[in-house]
Design an enzyme around this catalytic site. Structure first.
Site, short mmCIF file in Angstrom:
data_model
loop_
_atom_site.label_atom_id
_atom_site.label_comp_id
_atom_site.label_asym_id
_atom_site.label_seq_id
_atom_site.Cartn_x
_atom_site.Cartn_y
_atom_site.Cartn_z
N ASN A 1 -36.36 -3.73 24.29
CA ASN A 1 -36.34 -4.25 25.53
C ASN A 1 -34.69 -4.09 25.79
O ASN A 1 -33.71 -4.87 25.31
CB ASN A 1 -36.57 -5.89 25.13
CG ASN A 1 -35.97 -6.93 26.33
OD1 ASN A 1 -36.04 -6.23 27.51
ND2 ASN A 1 -36.10 -8.20 26.20
N SER B 1 -31.72 -10.32 17.01
CA SER B 1 -30.82 -9.51 16.15
C SER B 1 -31.10 -8.78 15.29
O SER B 1 -30.64 -8.37 14.00
CB SER B 1 -30.02 -10.45 15.66
OG SER B 1 -29.00 -11.21 16.45
N GLY C 1 -29.50 -12.24 20.32
CA GLY C 1 -28.12 -11.75 20.73
C GLY C 1 -27.06 -12.48 20.06
O GLY C 1 -25.81 -12.59 20.41
N HIS D 1 -40.69 -13.99 28.04
CA HIS D 1 -39.61 -14.16 27.07
C HIS D 1 -38.72 -15.23 27.22
O HIS D 1 -38.65 -15.87 28.40
CB HIS D 1 -38.74 -12.86 27.87
CG HIS D 1 -37.74 -12.47 26.60
ND1 HIS D 1 -36.64 -13.01 26.69
CD2 HIS D 1 -37.76 -11.44 25.64
CE1 HIS D 1 -35.52 -12.61 25.88
NE2 HIS D 1 -36.22 -11.57 25.08
N GLU E 1 -35.57 -15.78 27.60
CA GLU E 1 -34.56 -15.76 28.92
C GLU E 1 -35.19 -16.01 30.15
O GLU E 1 -34.61 -16.61 30.88
CB GLU E 1 -33.87 -14.44 28.56
CG GLU E 1 -33.10 -14.39 27.53
CD GLU E 1 -32.64 -12.65 27.02
OE1 GLU E 1 -33.03 -11.74 27.79
OE2 GLU E 1 -32.40 -12.43 26.00
N GLU F 1 -39.76 -14.71 18.48
CA GLU F 1 -38.56 -14.52 19.03
C GLU F 1 -37.72 -15.95 18.98
O GLU F 1 -37.32 -16.66 19.92
CB GLU F 1 -38.11 -13.87 20.31
CG GLU F 1 -38.52 -12.62 20.16
CD GLU F 1 -37.80 -11.68 21.30
OE1 GLU F 1 -37.38 -10.48 21.00
OE2 GLU F 1 -37.53 -11.97 22.37
N LYS G 1 -33.43 -5.36 28.55
CA LYS G 1 -33.01 -6.55 29.54
C LYS G 1 -32.46 -5.86 30.57
O LYS G 1 -32.69 -4.96 31.26
CB LYS G 1 -32.11 -7.27 28.53
CG LYS G 1 -32.88 -7.64 27.20
CD LYS G 1 -32.04 -8.90 26.55
CE LYS G 1 -32.65 -9.25 25.17
NZ LYS G 1 -32.22 -10.34 24.50
#
Ligand code: 13P
Length: 260
Positions: A11, A215, A179, A101, A103, A173, A13
Site C-alpha cells: 500500500n 510496521s 507507521g 482502511h 486512515e 491492521e 498510500k
C-alpha cells in the site's frame, strides 16, 4: 502460516507520483524476473493517478503483479466531485480495492455504513475487496479488541450474497501498529487471525484469507509468517522500496515452500 498461497499487498498510500511509481514497479519486476516469487501473489495499491501507467507497464512487461486501488466511491457515477467509481477502475485493469482502511475511516469519515456499501460495489464489479479492520490502542488496553473487530466484520459483511464470498480478503491492521515501527507480536497476530477466521466462519465464509498489516518490514516478516497462521501482509512503508518489498515477498515464498 497456513498452507494457503500467501498474498502480499504493497500500500503506497499518498506516495510516489506516476514517474516514481513506474520506476518502482520496473525495479520490482526485474527483481521478480531474476528470482521469481513462485508461491506468493503480489499486488500493489497505487494512488489513483498512478494506476494507468502502472497498469501499462505491468501489461507490457508481463510482470506477475496485480493492481489495487486504495479506495473507491460506493456510487456508480454522478455528482461526486473528486471521487472515482469501480467501473473507472475496471477500465484500468484494477482487480483489487482496499476497503475501509483505517486512515480513511479516521481522517475521511468513512463510516461503517459507507464501508459496507463500498464493499458491495467492489464485489459487484467483480473486484477483490480487501476489508481492513483493526482497533485503537485504548480498545486493546480495555480488552475489547476481539469484540471491536468482530463488530467491524459484522457491519461490513452482514447479508453479503454468498456468491461474492470468494472475493473477500480481510486485513487486520491495528491502528497502534500502523507507521509506528511497533508491529503486533506473533502471539497477537496469531490470536487475532484465529479470531477473525472464527467470526468469518460463523458468517458462512468458508476459506477467508486473512492478512496482517502494521510496521511489517524485512526483519519481522519472516518471523510473523513462519510463526503465526497469517496468509500474508498489507505493507505500507516497506513497500516503497523495491528491495525491502521484494525481501518480504521472498520471506513469504520461502516459508510457503517449506510448509507446503
Ligand atoms: P506501515 O507498514 O507503514 O505500518 O503501514 C501499514 C498500512 O497501513 C498498510 O495498509
Amino acid at each position: 502460516m497456513t498452507t494457503r498461497r500467501p498474498l502480499v499487498i504493497g500500500n503506497w498510500k499518498m506516495n510516489l507520483d506516476f514517474v516514481e511509481a513506474l520506476h518502482l514497479v520496473q525495479q520490482l519486476g526485474v527483481l521478480m524476473k531474476n528470482r521469481p516469487v513462485e508461491h506468493t501473489d503480489v499486488v500493489v495499491a497505487a494512488p489513483f493517478v498512478d494506476l494507468r501507467s502502472v497498469s501499462s507497464i505491468i501489461d507490457s512487461e508481463r510482470f506477475a503483479i496485480g493492481l489495487c486501488a486504495q479506495h473507491v466511491n460506493a456510487q456508480e457515477n454522478g455528482p461526486h466531485t473528486g471521487e472515482i467509481s469501480t467501473s473507472m477502475l475496471t477500465r484500468l485493469n484494477v482487480e483489487w480495492v482496499l476497503v475501509g482502511h483505517s486512515e480513511r475511516r479516521v481522517h475521511y469519515f468513512m463510516s461503517d455504513e459507507i464501508v459496507a456499501d463500498t464493499l458491495r460495489s467492489v464485489v459487484r464489479a467483480g473486484q477483490h475487496a480487501v476489508l481492513c479492520v483493526g482497533e485503537e490502542l485504548s480498545v486493546r488496553e480495555n480488552g475489547e479488541h476481539e469484540a471491536f473487530v468482530a463488530a467491524q466484520l459484522e457491519s461490513a459483511l452482514h447479508g453479503l450474497d454468498e456468491k461474492f464470498h470468494a472475493l473477500l480478503t480481510v486485513a487486520y491492521e491495528p491502528l497502534w501498529a500502523i507507521g509506528t515501527g511497533v508491529n503486533a507480536t506473533v502471539e497477537q497476530v496469531h490470536e487475532m487471525t484465529a479470531h477473525l477466521r472464527k467470526v468469518l466462519r460463523s458468517m458462512s465464509f468458508s476459506a477467508p484469507q486473512v492478512l496482517y498489516g502494521g510496521s511489517v518490514n524485512t526483519e519481522n516478516a519472516a518471523t510473523l509468517v513462519r510463526e503465526s497462521d497469517v496468509d500474508g501482509f498489507l505493507v505500507g512503508g516497506a513497500s516503497l522500496k523495491a528491495e525491502s518489498f521484494y525481501a518480504i515477498l521472498q520471506a513469504c515464498d520461502d516459508c510457503y515452500a517449506i510448509k507446503r
